[in-house]
Design an enzyme around this catalytic site. Structure first.
Site, PDB file in Angstrom:
ATOM      1  CG  HIS A 309      48.163  48.092  36.469  1.00  0.00           C
ATOM      2  ND1 HIS A 309      49.456  47.750  36.744  1.00  0.00           N
ATOM      3  CD2 HIS A 309      47.992  47.903  35.142  1.00  0.00           C
ATOM      4  CE1 HIS A 309      50.048  47.382  35.627  1.00  0.00           C
ATOM      5  NE2 HIS A 309      49.184  47.449  34.641  1.00  0.00           N
ATOM      6  CG  ASP A 367      42.948  47.816  28.892  1.00  0.00           C
ATOM      7  OD1 ASP A 367      43.335  48.205  27.780  1.00  0.00           O
ATOM      8  OD2 ASP A 367      43.469  46.885  29.522  1.00  0.00           O
TER       9      ASP A 367
HETATM   10  N1  CMC Z   1      37.206  45.971  40.612  1.00  0.00           N
HETATM   11  C1  CMC Z   1      36.868  45.726  41.909  1.00  0.00           C
HETATM   12  N2  CMC Z   1      37.740  45.312  42.832  1.00  0.00           N
HETATM   13  C2  CMC Z   1      39.013  45.127  42.454  1.00  0.00           C
HETATM   14  C3  CMC Z   1      39.433  45.362  41.140  1.00  0.00           C
HETATM   15  C4  CMC Z   1      38.478  45.815  40.198  1.00  0.00           C
HETATM   16  N3  CMC Z   1      38.831  46.064  38.934  1.00  0.00           N
HETATM   17  N4  CMC Z   1      40.752  45.098  41.032  1.00  0.00           N
HETATM   18  C5  CMC Z   1      41.157  44.703  42.242  1.00  0.00           C
HETATM   19  N5  CMC Z   1      40.090  44.731  43.124  1.00  0.00           N
HETATM   20  C6  CMC Z   1      40.106  44.427  44.559  1.00  0.00           C
HETATM   21  C7  CMC Z   1      40.155  42.923  44.812  1.00  0.00           C
HETATM   22  O1  CMC Z   1      38.859  42.375  44.925  1.00  0.00           O
HETATM   23  C8  CMC Z   1      40.929  42.873  46.114  1.00  0.00           C
HETATM   24  O2  CMC Z   1      40.045  43.244  47.144  1.00  0.00           O
HETATM   25  P1  CMC Z   1      40.163  42.521  48.605  1.00  0.00           P
HETATM   26  O3  CMC Z   1      41.483  42.973  49.143  1.00  0.00           O
HETATM   27  O4  CMC Z   1      38.986  43.021  49.364  1.00  0.00           O
HETATM   28  O5  CMC Z   1      40.112  41.037  48.360  1.00  0.00           O
HETATM   29  C9  CMC Z   1      41.957  43.993  45.967  1.00  0.00           C
HETATM   30  O6  CMC Z   1      41.332  44.959  45.086  1.00  0.00           O
HETATM   31  C10 CMC Z   1      43.290  43.565  45.376  1.00  0.00           C
HETATM   32  O7  CMC Z   1      43.037  42.881  44.158  1.00  0.00           O
HETATM   33  P2  CMC Z   1      43.988  41.789  43.499  1.00  0.00           P
HETATM   34  O8  CMC Z   1      43.199  40.959  42.553  1.00  0.00           O
HETATM   35  O9  CMC Z   1      44.745  41.085  44.596  1.00  0.00           O
HETATM   36  O10 CMC Z   1      45.021  42.716  42.716  1.00  0.00           O
HETATM   37  P3  CMC Z   1      45.993  42.254  41.560  1.00  0.00           P
HETATM   38  O11 CMC Z   1      47.150  43.170  41.606  1.00  0.00           O
HETATM   39  O12 CMC Z   1      46.272  40.796  41.643  1.00  0.00           O
HETATM   40  O13 CMC Z   1      45.114  42.499  40.245  1.00  0.00           O
HETATM   41  C11 CMC Z   1      44.286  43.291  38.184  1.00  0.00           C
HETATM   42  C12 CMC Z   1      45.386  43.414  39.263  1.00  0.00           C
HETATM   43  C13 CMC Z   1      44.616  44.216  37.014  1.00  0.00           C
HETATM   44  C14 CMC Z   1      44.238  41.832  37.652  1.00  0.00           C
HETATM   45  C15 CMC Z   1      42.924  43.662  38.826  1.00  0.00           C
HETATM   46  O14 CMC Z   1      42.962  44.983  39.323  1.00  0.00           O
HETATM   47  C16 CMC Z   1      41.757  43.499  37.852  1.00  0.00           C
HETATM   48  O15 CMC Z   1      41.232  42.388  37.710  1.00  0.00           O
HETATM   49  N6  CMC Z   1      41.334  44.622  37.165  1.00  0.00           N
HETATM   50  C17 CMC Z   1      40.302  44.536  36.176  1.00  0.00           C
HETATM   51  C18 CMC Z   1      40.880  44.016  34.883  1.00  0.00           C
HETATM   52  C19 CMC Z   1      41.686  45.071  34.155  1.00  0.00           C
HETATM   53  O16 CMC Z   1      41.243  46.205  33.983  1.00  0.00           O
HETATM   54  N7  CMC Z   1      42.872  44.663  33.680  1.00  0.00           N
HETATM   55  C20 CMC Z   1      43.716  45.522  32.850  1.00  0.00           C
HETATM   56  C21 CMC Z   1      45.040  45.824  33.472  1.00  0.00           C
HETATM   57  S1  CMC Z   1      45.861  47.159  32.575  1.00  0.00           S
HETATM   58  C22 CMC Z   1      46.220  46.453  31.047  1.00  0.00           C
HETATM   59  C23 CMC Z   1      47.317  45.462  31.104  1.00  0.00           C
HETATM   60  O17 CMC Z   1      48.407  45.820  31.599  1.00  0.00           O
HETATM   61  O18 CMC Z   1      47.102  44.349  30.611  1.00  0.00           O
END
Ligand code: CMC
Length: 433
Positions: A309, A367
């Protein structure tokens, strides 16, 4: 503005010039550096793609402490609000305080009186293909409310704003149930005002004219709780979209439709659909190590859906409640041995002890368990994000109201770091190489 200017200042040195910026403190949470005069004073913008360090507004509605895993609506912890009902949470988000018994009764009645939609809306649905995604139908039909309820669109009039807000809270579930009925080819079921908000939604979705619908109180309670958990989440992508759309003075129904469009994406509200699909693809506990290996592979784009998240760097407090709700629903439906639940629980266990997830502070979010729960209640995956939209409508409309009430709110207009072609001259087509 109610934020207090702190005694502290932030000093920025740009070239040989040093400029002081005020630091503002909220009630709780990190201070903010007020850089609103930065451009005027320095001619430079800040650069923060994805707004990871940017506060876009002052708000009194929802507070998240992502490191501690805390979520408060108007100061009340989500775990405590989950003991009440969804309409109580709606009142709280919209009005700022919990209702007393008389206010609650009056609010429930007012929402109930708005649950029907204009009869011509039913014809509107017939223009869609039967296989249309219900979120596509929601974007269109919620936006179309603007064409049906023109007497509540003067955003400067607080009374009209409140009527539009009540209409939205009351009618979005009706449209959501109609979107569902349309895809399954069943007749629309009118709202039933003797039922609670969640019961009415279940009835509109699952009742059929040829037999009596038997309400299951465990499922109704679970759905009500799911609505509470999803009701608001401060300045997330869809809420920021609603505020951004509203900042131009746009029609309130159109603003909520914009929020629904944003929510649809798999990184936001679409994650519960994606999480369930992921569990189904994994299929069996024995396939988990291979899946985790792929997630951790730098060259793969696979993510563990329902994990991670932007704000929570700890267990999402909603995920804990959702896990409990999931167990209650599965037990009630006799699905305790659902293979997807087994995969989810094992996946969670493995991920929570894996260095990749620990070092990146990736924990289950709301989720992770919501998809399995909604599936057990009887909803197809395509309806999951729709249910999220039903719940989040009150958050969007409360945030929109908060912004519009502010006398000096500004149109949302970020700037950019331009890296395109510098100024060049136009060449007529025949003269181009
Ligand atoms: N699985 C594997 N790796 C992950 C994941 C994941 N779900 N989420 C983040 N990472 C890794 C990412 O690859 C990165 O690694 P590195 O530093 O080696 O490049 C690191 O963690 C940071 O990720 P980010 O994409 O920069 O983080 P963010 O804050 O931009 O993304 C997120 C947040 C929710 C988009 C992401 O965690 C994600 O895609 N999660 C899966 C989708 C999901 O479950 N979304 C629902 C969110 S809760 C409901 C809502 O509020 O809508």
């Amino acid at each position: 503005m109610d934020a207090k200017a702190d005694a502290k200042h932030a000093t920025l040195t740009l070239g040989n010039k040093s400029i002081d910026f005020p630091v503002l403190s909220g009630t709780i949470g990190p201070d903010v550096i007020d850089i609103s005069k930065l451009y005027a004073q320095t001619g430079a913008f800040t650069y923060d793609p994805g707004y990871t360090s940017t506060g876009s507004c002052e708000s009194k509605i929802t507070y998240i402490d992502g490191d501690e895993g805390v979520l408060l609506y108007r100061g009340y912890p989500i775990e405590q609000l989950a003991q009440g009902d969804f309409l109580e949470t709606c009142y709280l988000l919209l009005e700022g305080e919990l209702p007393n018994a008389a206010q609650k009764k009056d609010f429930d009645e007012r929402v109930t009186k708005h649950t029907m939609v204009h009869e011509q809306m039913a014809r509107f649905f017939q223009g869609f293909r039967r296989d249309a995604h219900p979120m596509a139908v929601m974007v269109a039909t919620v936006g179309a409310l603007a064409a049906f309820y023109q007497d509540s669109t003067d955003i400067k009039d607080p009374q009209q704003r409140m009527i539009a807000s009540m209409r939205m809270i009351a009618k979005v579930p009706t449209l959501a149930a109609m979107a569902f009925k349309y895809t399954v080819g069943q007749p629309f079921v009118y709202p039933k005002n003797s039922l609670t908000y969640a019961e009415n939604f279940l009835h509109m979705c699952f009742a059929v004219p040829c037999e009596e619908y038997k309400m299951n109180p465990v499922l109704a309670r679970a759905l009500d709780r799911i609505f509470i958990l999803h009701a608001d989440h401060e300045q997330n992508a869809s809420t920021s979209t609603v505020r951004s759309a509203g900042s131009s003075g746009a029609n309130p129904f159109a603003c909520i439709a914009a929020g629904i469009a944003c929510l649809w994406g798999p990184a936001h509200g679409g994650a519960n659909e994606a999480a369930l699909q992921m569990l189904a693809d994994i299929g069996d506990v024995k396939n988990i190590p291979e899946f985790i290996k792929n997630v951790k592979d730098k060259n793969s784009t696979i993510r563990l859906m329902g994990f991670g998240h932007r704000v929570y760097k700890n267990y999402d407090p909603r995920a804990k409640l959702m896990q409990e709700t999931c167990h209650e629903v599965l037990k009630e439906m006799g699905h305790d041995n659902d293979p997807l639940l087994k995969v989810a629980m094992e996946l969670e266990k493995i991920a929570l002890s894996d260095e990749y997830f620990i070092s990146r502070k990736l924990y289950p979010n709301v989720d992770f368990y919501s998809g399995i729960t909604l599936k057990a209640i009887g909803f197809p995956t395509s309806m999951f994000t729709v249910l999220f939209a039903v719940a989040r409508t009150v958050g969007w409309i409360s945030q929109w109201n908060e912004m519009i009430k502010e006398p000096n709110y500004k149109i949302s207009r970020p700037r950019q770091l331009y890296t395109g072609a510098p100024k060049r001259d136009y060449v007529k087509v025949g003269d181009r190489k």
